[in-house]
Write a protein that holds these residues in place. Structure first.
Motif, PDB file in Angstrom:
ATOM      1  N   GLN A  97      12.403  -2.420  14.886  1.00 22.98           N
ATOM      2  CA  GLN A  97      11.570  -3.315  15.728  1.00 22.98           C
ATOM      3  C   GLN A  97      12.332  -4.104  16.400  1.00 22.98           C
ATOM      4  O   GLN A  97      11.897  -4.516  17.672  1.00 22.98           O
ATOM      5  N   ASN A  98      13.657  -4.266  16.095  1.00 22.99           N
ATOM      6  CA  ASN A  98      14.565  -5.312  16.760  1.00 22.99           C
ATOM      7  C   ASN A  98      15.886  -4.666  16.911  1.00 22.99           C
ATOM      8  O   ASN A  98      16.699  -5.062  16.189  1.00 22.99           O
ATOM      9  N   PRO A  99      16.099  -3.764  17.886  1.00 25.98           N
ATOM     10  CA  PRO A  99      17.446  -2.906  17.925  1.00 25.98           C
ATOM     11  C   PRO A  99      18.488  -4.112  18.294  1.00 25.98           C
ATOM     12  O   PRO A  99      19.651  -3.650  18.399  1.00 25.98           O
ATOM     13  N   PHE A 100      18.320  -5.199  18.744  1.00 25.50           N
ATOM     14  CA  PHE A 100      19.525  -6.337  19.123  1.00 25.50           C
ATOM     15  C   PHE A 100      19.940  -6.877  17.857  1.00 25.50           C
ATOM     16  O   PHE A 100      20.847  -7.730  18.055  1.00 25.50           O
ATOM     17  N   VAL A 101      19.497  -6.738  16.851  1.00 21.79           N
ATOM     18  CA  VAL A 101      19.856  -7.116  15.560  1.00 21.79           C
ATOM     19  C   VAL A 101      20.929  -6.463  15.033  1.00 21.79           C
ATOM     20  O   VAL A 101      20.739  -5.263  14.594  1.00 21.79           O
ATOM     21  N   ARG A 102      22.110  -7.238  14.826  1.00 21.21           N
ATOM     22  CA  ARG A 102      23.389  -6.153  14.231  1.00 21.21           C
ATOM     23  C   ARG A 102      23.621  -6.253  13.037  1.00 21.21           C
ATOM     24  O   ARG A 102      24.105  -5.515  12.478  1.00 21.21           O
ATOM     25  N   PHE A 103      22.890  -7.426  12.460  1.00 18.38           N
ATOM     26  CA  PHE A 103      23.295  -7.462  11.021  1.00 18.38           C
ATOM     27  C   PHE A 103      22.279  -8.562  10.491  1.00 18.38           C
ATOM     28  O   PHE A 103      21.776  -9.572  11.237  1.00 18.38           O
ATOM     29  N   HIS A 104      21.723  -8.326   9.188  1.00 14.80           N
ATOM     30  CA  HIS A 104      20.708  -9.384   8.614  1.00 14.80           C
ATOM     31  C   HIS A 104      20.816  -9.308   7.086  1.00 14.80           C
ATOM     32  O   HIS A 104      21.055  -7.956   6.478  1.00 14.80           O
ATOM     33  N   ASN A 105      20.972 -10.312   6.350  1.00 18.12           N
ATOM     34  CA  ASN A 105      20.864 -10.339   4.908  1.00 18.12           C
ATOM     35  C   ASN A 105      20.506 -11.787   4.374  1.00 18.12           C
ATOM     36  O   ASN A 105      20.512 -12.482   5.193  1.00 18.12           O
ATOM     37  N   GLU A 146      34.504  -9.838  21.975  1.00 13.53           N
ATOM     38  CA  GLU A 146      35.879  -9.812  22.933  1.00 13.53           C
ATOM     39  C   GLU A 146      35.796 -10.653  24.118  1.00 13.53           C
ATOM     40  O   GLU A 146      34.657 -10.702  24.763  1.00 13.53           O
ATOM     41  N   SER A 147      36.901 -11.392  24.308  1.00 14.77           N
ATOM     42  CA  SER A 147      36.662 -12.169  25.528  1.00 14.77           C
ATOM     43  C   SER A 147      36.253 -11.209  26.793  1.00 14.77           C
ATOM     44  O   SER A 147      36.746 -10.144  27.021  1.00 14.77           O
ATOM     45  N   GLY A 148      35.385 -11.975  27.560  1.00 15.61           N
ATOM     46  CA  GLY A 148      34.728 -11.392  28.551  1.00 15.61           C
ATOM     47  C   GLY A 148      33.906 -10.067  28.372  1.00 15.61           C
ATOM     48  O   GLY A 148      33.381  -9.704  29.306  1.00 15.61           O
ATOM     49  N   ARG A 149      33.305 -10.031  27.196  1.00 11.48           N
ATOM     50  CA  ARG A 149      32.454  -8.998  27.036  1.00 11.48           C
ATOM     51  C   ARG A 149      31.383  -9.493  26.142  1.00 11.48           C
ATOM     52  O   ARG A 149      31.670  -9.495  24.750  1.00 11.48           O
ATOM     53  N   ALA A 150      30.165  -9.649  26.407  1.00 19.35           N
ATOM     54  CA  ALA A 150      29.058 -10.264  25.765  1.00 19.35           C
ATOM     55  C   ALA A 150      28.769  -9.125  24.681  1.00 19.35           C
ATOM     56  O   ALA A 150      28.668  -7.783  24.976  1.00 19.35           O
ATOM     57  N   GLY A 151      28.222  -9.620  23.392  1.00 14.16           N
ATOM     58  CA  GLY A 151      27.760  -8.638  22.387  1.00 14.16           C
ATOM     59  C   GLY A 151      28.740  -8.522  21.438  1.00 14.16           C
ATOM     60  O   GLY A 151      29.895  -8.653  21.574  1.00 14.16           O
ATOM     61  N   ALA A 152      28.013  -8.308  19.972  1.00 13.67           N
ATOM     62  CA  ALA A 152      28.901  -8.330  18.797  1.00 13.67           C
ATOM     63  C   ALA A 152      29.127  -6.988  18.503  1.00 13.67           C
ATOM     64  O   ALA A 152      28.429  -6.035  18.745  1.00 13.67           O
ATOM     65  N   GLN A 153      30.666  -6.602  18.043  1.00 14.44           N
ATOM     66  CA  GLN A 153      31.107  -5.502  17.560  1.00 14.44           C
ATOM     67  C   GLN A 153      31.235  -5.687  16.120  1.00 14.44           C
ATOM     68  O   GLN A 153      32.107  -6.640  15.745  1.00 14.44           O
ATOM     69  N   GLU A 154      31.128  -4.879  15.334  1.00 15.26           N
ATOM     70  CA  GLU A 154      31.416  -4.843  13.888  1.00 15.26           C
ATOM     71  C   GLU A 154      32.986  -4.697  13.706  1.00 15.26           C
ATOM     72  O   GLU A 154      33.551  -3.931  14.227  1.00 15.26           O
ATOM     73  N   ALA A 155      33.445  -5.570  12.996  1.00 16.96           N
ATOM     74  CA  ALA A 155      35.166  -5.521  12.890  1.00 16.96           C
ATOM     75  C   ALA A 155      35.563  -4.548  11.794  1.00 16.96           C
ATOM     76  O   ALA A 155      34.888  -4.203  10.972  1.00 16.96           O
TER      77      ALA A 155
END
Length: 155
Positions: A97-105, A146-155
Protein backbone atom coordinates in the motif's frame (compact mmCIF):
# COMPACT_ATOMS: atom_id res chain seq x y z
CA UNK A 1 6.50 10.35 11.20
CA UNK A 2 6.36 12.59 8.15
CA UNK A 3 5.49 9.92 5.55
CA UNK A 4 1.76 9.34 5.12
CA UNK A 5 1.61 5.59 5.71
CA UNK A 6 -1.69 3.90 4.87
CA UNK A 7 -2.22 1.26 7.55
CA UNK A 8 -5.47 0.12 5.97
CA UNK A 9 -6.09 -0.73 2.32
CA UNK A 10 -7.04 1.11 -0.87
CA UNK A 11 -10.79 0.78 -0.15
CA UNK A 12 -10.54 1.75 3.52
CA UNK A 13 -7.35 3.73 4.13
CA UNK A 14 -6.24 4.35 7.72
CA UNK A 15 -3.73 7.01 8.72
CA UNK A 16 -2.25 7.96 12.10
CA UNK A 17 -3.70 11.29 13.16
CA UNK A 18 -0.94 11.57 15.78
CA UNK A 19 1.74 12.01 13.09
CA UNK A 20 2.16 14.31 10.07
CA UNK A 21 -0.68 12.36 8.39
CA UNK A 22 -3.01 14.26 10.67
CA UNK A 23 -1.65 17.53 9.29
CA UNK A 24 -1.57 16.68 5.60
CA UNK A 25 -2.07 20.25 4.33
CA UNK A 26 0.82 21.53 6.47
CA UNK A 27 3.04 18.61 5.44
CA UNK A 28 2.29 19.21 1.75
CA UNK A 29 3.08 22.90 2.16
CA UNK A 30 6.45 22.14 3.78
CA UNK A 31 7.45 19.46 1.24
CA UNK A 32 6.23 21.65 -1.65
CA UNK A 33 8.53 24.40 -0.38
CA UNK A 34 11.49 21.99 -0.49
CA UNK A 35 10.55 20.86 -3.99
CA UNK A 36 10.03 24.41 -5.32
CA UNK A 37 13.36 25.57 -3.88
CA UNK A 38 15.03 22.48 -5.38
CA UNK A 39 16.73 21.51 -2.14
CA UNK A 40 18.79 18.61 -3.45
CA UNK A 41 18.39 15.95 -0.78
CA UNK A 42 16.80 17.00 2.53
CA UNK A 43 16.79 14.51 5.39
CA UNK A 44 14.04 14.11 7.99
CA UNK A 45 14.98 12.45 11.30
CA UNK A 46 12.11 11.05 13.30
CA UNK A 47 11.75 9.03 16.50
CA UNK A 48 9.45 8.23 19.38
CA UNK A 49 7.27 5.69 17.56
CA UNK A 50 9.10 2.53 18.70
CA UNK A 51 9.86 1.19 15.23
CA UNK A 52 12.36 1.62 12.39
CA UNK A 53 11.43 3.11 9.02
CA UNK A 54 13.10 4.47 5.90
CA UNK A 55 10.72 6.49 3.72
CA UNK A 56 11.02 8.44 0.50
CA UNK A 57 9.04 11.65 1.00
CA UNK A 58 6.72 12.86 -1.78
CA UNK A 59 4.71 16.07 -2.04
CA UNK A 60 1.62 13.98 -2.82
CA UNK A 61 1.67 10.36 -1.66
CA UNK A 62 -1.39 9.66 -3.84
CA UNK A 63 0.88 10.13 -6.89
CA UNK A 64 3.59 7.52 -6.38
CA UNK A 65 5.34 8.37 -9.66
CA UNK A 66 6.04 11.92 -8.48
CA UNK A 67 9.68 12.62 -7.69
CA UNK A 68 11.10 11.94 -4.26
CA UNK A 69 11.75 15.23 -2.48
CA UNK A 70 13.36 14.08 0.79
CA UNK A 71 14.29 10.98 2.75
CA UNK A 72 13.03 10.13 6.23
CA UNK A 73 14.90 7.98 8.72
CA UNK A 74 12.83 6.87 11.72
CA UNK A 75 14.62 5.31 14.70
CA UNK A 76 13.13 2.83 17.14
CA UNK A 77 13.36 2.89 20.92
CA UNK A 78 16.25 1.27 22.74
CA UNK A 79 14.16 -0.75 25.18
CA UNK A 80 10.56 0.54 25.38
CA UNK A 81 7.81 -1.77 24.23
CA UNK A 82 9.45 -5.10 24.97
CA UNK A 83 11.59 -7.19 22.66
CA UNK A 84 10.12 -6.06 19.38
CA UNK A 85 9.95 -8.08 16.15
CA UNK A 86 11.80 -8.08 12.87
CA UNK A 87 8.68 -8.49 10.69
CA UNK A 88 5.57 -6.89 12.19
CA UNK A 89 2.25 -8.51 11.33
CA UNK A 90 0.80 -7.30 8.05
CA UNK A 91 4.18 -6.00 6.82
CA UNK A 92 3.78 -7.22 3.22
CA UNK A 93 0.29 -5.71 2.90
CA UNK A 94 1.49 -2.40 4.40
CA UNK A 95 4.47 -2.29 2.01
CA UNK A 96 2.23 -2.96 -0.99
CA UNK A 97 0.00 0.00 0.00
CA UNK A 98 3.00 2.29 0.54
CA UNK A 99 5.64 1.90 -2.20
CA UNK A 100 7.69 4.81 -0.80
CA UNK A 101 8.47 2.81 2.37
CA UNK A 102 11.94 1.41 1.80
CA UNK A 103 12.31 -0.38 5.17
CA UNK A 104 10.28 -1.07 8.30
CA UNK A 105 10.70 -3.25 11.35
CA UNK A 106 9.95 -3.09 15.07
CA UNK A 107 13.12 -4.36 16.70
CA UNK A 108 14.78 -2.43 19.53
CA UNK A 109 18.05 -0.59 19.09
CA UNK A 110 19.35 2.65 17.65
CA UNK A 111 20.40 4.26 14.37
CA UNK A 112 23.78 5.74 13.62
CA UNK A 113 24.05 8.46 11.00
CA UNK A 114 27.31 9.22 9.23
CA UNK A 115 27.40 12.36 7.11
CA UNK A 116 30.15 13.12 4.60
CA UNK A 117 30.28 15.53 1.66
CA UNK A 118 29.30 12.68 -0.68
CA UNK A 119 26.53 10.88 1.28
CA UNK A 120 24.35 10.43 4.34
CA UNK A 121 24.41 6.89 5.74
CA UNK A 122 22.03 5.46 8.35
CA UNK A 123 22.80 2.10 9.95
CA UNK A 124 19.97 0.44 11.86
CA UNK A 125 21.53 -1.37 14.84
CA UNK A 126 19.18 -3.83 16.55
CA UNK A 127 19.16 -6.36 19.36
CA UNK A 128 17.21 -9.60 19.56
CA UNK A 129 15.85 -9.06 23.07
CA UNK A 130 15.77 -6.50 25.89
CA UNK A 131 14.21 -8.61 28.64
CA UNK A 132 17.56 -10.07 29.81
CA UNK A 133 21.27 -9.23 29.48
CA UNK A 134 23.52 -10.46 26.71
CA UNK A 135 21.58 -9.84 23.51
CA UNK A 136 23.73 -9.76 20.40
CA UNK A 137 23.70 -6.55 18.40
CA UNK A 138 23.61 -6.57 14.60
CA UNK A 139 23.23 -4.08 11.80
CA UNK A 140 19.77 -4.93 10.46
CA UNK A 141 19.82 -2.54 7.50
CA UNK A 142 21.86 0.31 6.04
CA UNK A 143 20.73 3.04 3.66
CA UNK A 144 22.49 5.93 1.97
CA UNK A 145 21.36 9.17 0.40
CA UNK A 146 23.87 10.36 -2.15
CA UNK A 147 24.77 14.03 -2.33
CA UNK A 148 22.49 15.81 -4.80
CA UNK A 149 20.12 12.85 -5.20
CA UNK A 150 17.01 12.59 -3.02
CA UNK A 151 15.86 9.12 -2.00
CA UNK A 152 17.25 6.23 0.02
CA UNK A 153 19.34 3.49 -1.53
CA UNK A 154 20.08 0.26 0.30
CA UNK A 155 23.78 0.14 1.18
Amino acid sequence: MMARVNRGNSEQPRFSMDQWSGYDVSRKRLVSFLAERRVSNPIVLTGDIHSNWVNDIKVDFDRPDDPTVATEFVCTSISSGGNGVDRPGGLDAMLSQNPFVRFHNAQRGYTTCTVTPSEWRSDYRVIEYVDRPGSPMTTRASFVVESGRAGAQEA
